[in-house]
Scaffold this active site. Structure first.
Site, PDB file in Angstrom:
ATOM      1  N   LYS A 204       0.365   4.060   6.857  1.00 20.28           N
ATOM      2  CA  LYS A 204      -0.212   5.063   5.959  1.00 20.28           C
ATOM      3  C   LYS A 204       0.317   6.444   6.308  1.00 20.28           C
ATOM      4  CE  LYS A 204      -3.219   2.235   3.950  1.00 20.28           C
ATOM      5  NZ  LYS A 204      -2.531   0.996   4.263  1.00 20.28           N
TER       6      LYS A 204
ATOM      7  N   SER B 213       0.805  -1.227   0.000  1.00 21.38           N
ATOM      8  CA  SER B 213       0.000   0.000   0.000  1.00 21.38           C
ATOM      9  C   SER B 213       0.834   1.271   0.000  1.00 21.38           C
ATOM     10  CB  SER B 213      -0.972   0.018   1.181  1.00 21.38           C
ATOM     11  OG  SER B 213      -0.284   0.200   2.396  1.00 21.38           O
TER      12      SER B 213
END
Length: 145
Positions: A103, A66
């Site tokens: 993230k 990601s």
């Protein structure tokens, strides 16, 4: 919500003894080569370089893709500082609804979003009913090249 769910593998750094390596006095130029200098400045302690808060610092191995748009890929080692205060734009290991995820944290008026660096994953908007915390701020990414 696809958040690149993986189990976070966490390791405590060994800081009882210095992790010293030789350090060249001259910088390494990324442009045109410069004449080589055959002497060392001394040594560099990797613990002192990457660990600011030893009792609150952990290493974590990246699993998933990601954050590949930021050059962070599976197998990279994160140096995560739990004592660091999260801020807008920081790279963080977040804990959301029972899962860890890596993230970029975006703090905006009235909302928090976790933003991946891969178009295959959507940003995660943190809702009022979700269990959420920033587990730690990533200070370094160590990788093999």
């Amino acid at each position: 919500m696809p958040s690149d769910p993986k189990i976070l593998k966490i390791f405590r750094p060994e800081t009882d003894s210095p992790a010293r390596i030789p350090l060249a006095e001259s910088p390494v130029h990324a442009g045109f080569p410069s004449p080589a200098e055959d002497f060392l400045e001394g040594s560099l302690d990797l613990n002192n370089l990457v660990i600011k808060h030893p009792e609150a610092t952990f290493f974590a191995r990246v699993e998933g893709d990601s954050m590949m748009g930021e050059g962070i890929v599976e197998g990279d080692i994160l140096v995560v500082d739990k004592a660091a205060e999260p801020y807008d734009g920081c790279l963080a290991v977040a804990f959301i609804d029972g899962e860890f995820t890596l993230k970029r944290v975006r703090i905006e008026p009235g909302r928090i979003r976790l933003v991946p660096a891969n178009p295959n994953y959507p940003a995660i908007e943190i809702g009022p009913d979700e269990e959420f915390s920033v587990w730690g701020v990533v200070r370094w990414v160590l990788k093999q090249v």
